[in-house]
Design a protein around this motif. Structure first.
Motif, PDB file in Angstrom:
ATOM      1  N   PRO A 293       0.807  -1.227   0.000  1.00  0.00           N
ATOM      2  CA  PRO A 293       0.000   0.000   0.000  1.00  0.00           C
ATOM      3  C   PRO A 293       0.841   1.279   0.000  1.00  0.00           C
ATOM      4  O   PRO A 293       0.514   2.235  -0.709  1.00  0.00           O
ATOM      5  CB  PRO A 293      -0.804  -0.092   1.296  1.00  0.00           C
ATOM      6  CG  PRO A 293      -0.663  -1.476   1.780  1.00  0.00           C
ATOM      7  CD  PRO A 293       0.552  -2.064   1.166  1.00  0.00           C
ATOM      8  N   MET A 294       1.941   1.278   0.764  1.00  0.00           N
ATOM      9  CA  MET A 294       2.750   2.497   0.840  1.00  0.00           C
ATOM     10  C   MET A 294       3.458   2.779  -0.492  1.00  0.00           C
ATOM     11  O   MET A 294       3.865   3.896  -0.771  1.00  0.00           O
ATOM     12  CB  MET A 294       3.812   2.375   1.949  1.00  0.00           C
ATOM     13  CG  MET A 294       3.265   2.425   3.347  1.00  0.00           C
ATOM     14  SD  MET A 294       2.442   3.979   3.700  1.00  0.00           S
ATOM     15  CE  MET A 294       3.839   5.081   3.829  1.00  0.00           C
ATOM     16  N   LEU A 295       3.591   1.750  -1.286  1.00  0.00           N
ATOM     17  CA  LEU A 295       4.334   1.874  -2.532  1.00  0.00           C
ATOM     18  C   LEU A 295       3.434   2.279  -3.695  1.00  0.00           C
ATOM     19  O   LEU A 295       3.897   2.464  -4.822  1.00  0.00           O
ATOM     20  CB  LEU A 295       5.013   0.524  -2.829  1.00  0.00           C
ATOM     21  CG  LEU A 295       6.374   0.535  -3.493  1.00  0.00           C
ATOM     22  CD1 LEU A 295       7.334   1.421  -2.750  1.00  0.00           C
ATOM     23  CD2 LEU A 295       6.908  -0.879  -3.577  1.00  0.00           C
ATOM     24  N   ALA A 296       2.130   2.432  -3.416  1.00  0.00           N
ATOM     25  CA  ALA A 296       1.179   2.661  -4.502  1.00  0.00           C
ATOM     26  C   ALA A 296       1.567   3.797  -5.460  1.00  0.00           C
ATOM     27  O   ALA A 296       1.541   3.594  -6.676  1.00  0.00           O
ATOM     28  CB  ALA A 296      -0.215   2.880  -3.938  1.00  0.00           C
ATOM     29  N   PRO A 297       1.956   4.984  -4.963  1.00  0.00           N
ATOM     30  CA  PRO A 297       2.265   6.062  -5.912  1.00  0.00           C
ATOM     31  C   PRO A 297       3.421   5.716  -6.845  1.00  0.00           C
ATOM     32  O   PRO A 297       3.339   5.931  -8.046  1.00  0.00           O
ATOM     33  CB  PRO A 297       2.651   7.242  -5.012  1.00  0.00           C
ATOM     34  CG  PRO A 297       2.174   6.891  -3.662  1.00  0.00           C
ATOM     35  CD  PRO A 297       2.119   5.413  -3.574  1.00  0.00           C
ATOM     36  N   VAL A 298       4.487   5.140  -6.271  1.00  0.00           N
ATOM     37  CA  VAL A 298       5.630   4.756  -7.100  1.00  0.00           C
ATOM     38  C   VAL A 298       5.222   3.660  -8.079  1.00  0.00           C
ATOM     39  O   VAL A 298       5.586   3.691  -9.259  1.00  0.00           O
ATOM     40  CB  VAL A 298       6.808   4.290  -6.224  1.00  0.00           C
ATOM     41  CG1 VAL A 298       7.929   3.741  -7.074  1.00  0.00           C
ATOM     42  CG2 VAL A 298       7.310   5.439  -5.376  1.00  0.00           C
ATOM     43  N   SER A 299       4.427   2.715  -7.610  1.00  0.00           N
ATOM     44  CA  SER A 299       4.010   1.619  -8.479  1.00  0.00           C
ATOM     45  C   SER A 299       3.253   2.144  -9.681  1.00  0.00           C
ATOM     46  O   SER A 299       3.422   1.647 -10.797  1.00  0.00           O
ATOM     47  CB  SER A 299       3.117   0.641  -7.721  1.00  0.00           C
ATOM     48  OG  SER A 299       3.716   0.292  -6.524  1.00  0.00           O
ATOM     49  N   GLN A 300       2.409   3.129  -9.445  1.00  0.00           N
ATOM     50  CA  GLN A 300       1.647   3.699 -10.560  1.00  0.00           C
ATOM     51  C   GLN A 300       2.578   4.233 -11.625  1.00  0.00           C
ATOM     52  O   GLN A 300       2.407   3.985 -12.815  1.00  0.00           O
ATOM     53  CB  GLN A 300       0.758   4.835 -10.063  1.00  0.00           C
ATOM     54  CG  GLN A 300      -0.454   4.344  -9.313  1.00  0.00           C
ATOM     55  CD  GLN A 300      -1.151   5.463  -8.599  1.00  0.00           C
ATOM     56  OE1 GLN A 300      -0.942   6.630  -8.896  1.00  0.00           O
ATOM     57  NE2 GLN A 300      -1.990   5.111  -7.646  1.00  0.00           N
ATOM     58  N   MET A 301       3.598   4.973 -11.191  1.00  0.00           N
ATOM     59  CA  MET A 301       4.549   5.543 -12.125  1.00  0.00           C
ATOM     60  C   MET A 301       5.302   4.428 -12.855  1.00  0.00           C
ATOM     61  O   MET A 301       5.459   4.470 -14.077  1.00  0.00           O
ATOM     62  CB  MET A 301       5.505   6.444 -11.336  1.00  0.00           C
ATOM     63  CG  MET A 301       6.444   7.290 -12.136  1.00  0.00           C
ATOM     64  SD  MET A 301       7.868   6.379 -12.728  1.00  0.00           S
ATOM     65  CE  MET A 301       8.646   5.876 -11.202  1.00  0.00           C
ATOM     66  N   VAL A 302       5.737   3.428 -12.104  1.00  0.00           N
ATOM     67  CA  VAL A 302       6.520   2.353 -12.705  1.00  0.00           C
ATOM     68  C   VAL A 302       5.695   1.599 -13.744  1.00  0.00           C
ATOM     69  O   VAL A 302       6.139   1.359 -14.868  1.00  0.00           O
ATOM     70  CB  VAL A 302       7.009   1.368 -11.616  1.00  0.00           C
ATOM     71  CG1 VAL A 302       7.657   0.152 -12.249  1.00  0.00           C
ATOM     72  CG2 VAL A 302       7.986   2.064 -10.693  1.00  0.00           C
ATOM     73  N   ILE A 303       4.474   1.251 -13.372  1.00  0.00           N
ATOM     74  CA  ILE A 303       3.640   0.463 -14.282  1.00  0.00           C
ATOM     75  C   ILE A 303       3.303   1.277 -15.530  1.00  0.00           C
ATOM     76  O   ILE A 303       3.361   0.787 -16.657  1.00  0.00           O
ATOM     77  CB  ILE A 303       2.364  -0.023 -13.562  1.00  0.00           C
ATOM     78  CG1 ILE A 303       2.754  -1.016 -12.471  1.00  0.00           C
ATOM     79  CG2 ILE A 303       1.405  -0.686 -14.542  1.00  0.00           C
ATOM     80  CD1 ILE A 303       1.617  -1.407 -11.554  1.00  0.00           C
ATOM     81  N   MET A 304       2.988   2.532 -15.318  1.00  0.00           N
ATOM     82  CA  MET A 304       2.682   3.424 -16.433  1.00  0.00           C
ATOM     83  C   MET A 304       3.845   3.499 -17.428  1.00  0.00           C
ATOM     84  O   MET A 304       3.674   3.337 -18.631  1.00  0.00           O
ATOM     85  CB  MET A 304       2.431   4.812 -15.838  1.00  0.00           C
ATOM     86  CG  MET A 304       2.293   5.865 -16.851  1.00  0.00           C
ATOM     87  SD  MET A 304       0.564   6.010 -17.183  1.00  0.00           S
ATOM     88  CE  MET A 304       0.622   7.446 -18.151  1.00  0.00           C
ATOM     89  N   ASN A 305       5.044   3.755 -16.880  1.00  0.00           N
ATOM     90  CA  ASN A 305       6.255   3.807 -17.692  1.00  0.00           C
ATOM     91  C   ASN A 305       6.459   2.518 -18.468  1.00  0.00           C
ATOM     92  O   ASN A 305       6.690   2.523 -19.673  1.00  0.00           O
ATOM     93  CB  ASN A 305       7.468   3.960 -16.768  1.00  0.00           C
ATOM     94  CG  ASN A 305       8.087   5.317 -16.888  1.00  0.00           C
ATOM     95  OD1 ASN A 305       7.824   6.027 -17.854  1.00  0.00           O
ATOM     96  ND2 ASN A 305       8.887   5.695 -15.926  1.00  0.00           N
ATOM     97  N   ALA A 306       6.362   1.409 -17.744  1.00  0.00           N
ATOM     98  CA  ALA A 306       6.643   0.112 -18.336  1.00  0.00           C
ATOM     99  C   ALA A 306       5.593  -0.231 -19.382  1.00  0.00           C
ATOM    100  O   ALA A 306       5.910  -0.762 -20.447  1.00  0.00           O
ATOM    101  CB  ALA A 306       6.688  -0.963 -17.249  1.00  0.00           C
TER     102      ALA A 306
END
Lengths: 293, 308
Positions: free
Chosen positions: B216-229
């Motif tokens: 849950p704490m990683l959600a913002p970074v995950s969004q960016m990573v998934i979007m990029n990828a």
């Protein structure tokens, strides 16, 4: 540490090491194949250590493949040329990116001119226009009109097409440099441009080092853009284009496998070396872009 | 003699210098980003072979794209999405798990980090060639290794569309998991240590901590990573051109490589030059990518609202 923890530790390391092996094996096979005579490659072999190691592939690839096999035309495989071309292109892209990014970022971050906000957001929005490679045709048509449909054109275009991300990164960095420094320079009689040249540019060395590495790497590794720009001009091919051309149009295809692997080494070894030496700059550049982007 | 400039002329001088400093960038933007987009939009309404006069044909390029003749393009769109989602299903969890382990206090973590990130340094095209030969039918190392373990080891990886697609995915995961791992690591470093300590005191084990705190704490970074990828994968082109060039029978052709061929290698497609049609497909491709971006932003925005 109790027994259960001990075993989970072992399991963790096995997992990490397995991924290390998977990461390195394709590279090791390329290294090994580049030292194998072609006949040995053609017989196949999962063995990593060449039975009869030779430097001949490198010599052949470098010296226009003179004894590289019957099907190899002299012009088709000239990795000395390709390497020089890659160096020229990447260096131009790198220098162009450095000059342009630092100047533009400084003007946007410190300048107060009318239209600043609008122009800055126009730049950044190009990062999100997902056109990608679909606009190459009009770009090359434009370049052809001014005789830049060549290696140099490819270098220049790459400066601009990756510009927005670098700009964003540099503007973020300049924000961390105190404006009081500018003010005192101004009092000492420095103009806007002189402040950039004498004060800000020297202070932005760390971010410039990162951008230099990243833009050099991007140009060195680029394929589609330089391929289109050097279409039909074999003597201008950079390494990536030359290698793929050797695979796709090499005539006897697999018979040049050994040259192909040596050529691949010319492309990947410099990158791996630079990376291992300066890995901190790459990592910080990429993660900084991620956090701010 | 030194004249003292008035504040007004100083300001004007600063404007002029600012404009001069951004001039080249602005010209580059206009010529290399905005003009090409305009060109694509305009010529999507024309029939144009690059030699004779362009003929205005209205929406007919788009009608063709959405009709039976456009089937090949939509096949490449499908291929691209299969590729992107297929490989991200492996790549993202792998990157996340590795980041979680390597960001911890494990011995040798900088060694692991350096090795995992190494493939991201290399050329996509050159790497495509490395994998092409690794998976070669007769002398490829992978088949040899299968034989060593008693298998038949005669798989012809690039003769089957499905297998070729899997090899492309493997190559792409191999190259990109490291960079995504780095992104996740920066996210992990921003999670306060106290959260983990508190959870440990409450008796949470490491797996629970991973799912209850880290994810849950990683959600913002995950969004960016998934979007990029995701966007990066949908734009895949170098890898395919170097490895399979779309073979067999367009089963590994991607959106971008197909559009590229319409402009530069139409003989490979067995068609005459029709840049108008190419431009129309460019527009459609750009729209698809933009829509994916918007849907993604929409969905993840809702997602983060729930977590907040």
């Amino acid at each position: 540490m109790n027994k259960k923890q001990h075993w989970s530790q072992v399991f963790l390391y096995l997992f990490l090491i397995a991924i290390v092996v998977i990461t390195l094996v394709p590279l090791l096979y390329t290294v090994s194949a580049s030292f194998k005579p072609n006949t040995e490659i053609m017989q196949g072999g999962a063995h990593l250590w060449p039975k009869d190691p030779t430097l001949q592939n490198y010599i052949d690839a470098w010296e226009m493949g003179s004894s590289g096999g019957r099907g190899v035309s002299r012009r088709a495989v000239n990795f000395a040329d390709y390497t020089v071309n890659s160096l020229i292109m990447s260096t131009i892209t790198m220098i162009g990116t450095l000059i342009l990014t630092s100047m533009t970022a400084y003007a946007f971050q410190r300048g107060q001119f009318p239209g600043r906000q609008f122009l800055y957001w126009t730049f950044l929005s190009t990062m999100f226009i997902s056109a990608g490679s679909v606009t190459i045709y009009p770009i090359i048509q434009l370049a052809a009109k001014v005789d830049l449909n060549n290696l140099y054109g490819a270098a220049i275009v790459q400066v601009f097409l990756t510009g927005a991300a670098n700009l964003f990164l540099t503007v973020g960095y300049l924000r961390t440099i105190s404006k009081e420094i500018d003010e005192s320079a101004k009092i000492d009689g420095c103009s806007f441009f002189q402040t950039y040249l004498r004060i800000i540019l020297p202070l932005s060395k760390p971010i410039m080092a990162t951008i230099a590495l990243m833009s050099f790497r991007a140009a060195w590794n680029a394929y589609l853009m330089p391929m289109v720009f050097t279409l039909g001009k074999t003597s201008q091919y950079p390494l990536t284009v030359g290698i793929v051309a050797l695979k796709n149009f090499g005539g006897e295809g697999a018979s040049q496998y050994n040259l192909l692997m040596a050529g691949t080494m010319f492309s990947i070894m410099p990158m791996i070396t630079i990376y291992l030496i300066m890995n901190k700059y790459f990592v910080s550049g990429i993660t900084a872009g991620a956090v701010k982007g | 003699m030194i004249t003292t400039p008035t504040p007004h002329t100083l300001k004007r001088r600063e404007y002029l210098q600012s404009y001069a400093m951004i001039a080249i960038s602005v010209i580059g933007l206009a010529l290399l980003v905005i003009y090409p987009l305009g060109w694509i939009l305009r010529f999507s309404l024309y029939r144009y072979d690059g030699i004779s006069e362009p003929i205005y044909v209205g929406m007919s390029n788009f009608i063709r794209a959405f009709g039976a003749n456009g089937a090949r393009y939509w096949q490449t769109v499908r291929n691209t999405f299969v590729f992107a989602f297929g490989k991200l299903l492996v790549e993202i969890p792998l990157a996340l798990v590795l980041a979680y382990i390597v960001a911890g206090k494990i011995k040798g973590r900088s060694f692991f980090r350096t090795v995992y990130f190494l493939p991201s340094m290399l050329s996509v095209a050159v790497m495509g060639i490395m994998f092409y030969y690794l998976f070669g039918s007769y002398s490829g190392a992978i088949n040899e290794i299968v034989r060593m373990f008693g298998g038949a080891g005669n798989t012809r990886w690039f003769s089957s569309g499905t297998l070729a697609m899997i090899v492309i995915m493997i190559a792409s995961v191999w190259q990109n998991f490291g960079i995504n791992m780095l992104f996740f690591m920066t996210g992990l470093q921003s999670i306060p240590e106290e959260l983990y300590e508190a959870a440990t005191i409450d008796g949470a084990n490491s797996v629970q901590r991973f799912f209850r705190i880290t994810i849950p704490m990683l959600a913002p970074v995950s969004q960016m990573v998934i979007m990029n990828a995701l966007l990066g994968s949908l734009k895949v082109v170098d890898l395919v051109l170097a490895m399979t060039n779309g073979a067999p029978n367009f089963q590994t052709e991607m959106m971008m490589s197909y559009v590229y061929k319409l402009f530069f290698a139409s003989t490979q497609l067995g068609t005459a030059n029709n840049f108008g049609y190419g431009a129309a497909l460019s527009v459609i491709t750009a729209v698809i990518l933009t829509v994916v971006t918007l849907i993604y932003l929409r969905v993840t925005h809702k997602g983060s609202e729930i977590h907040d």
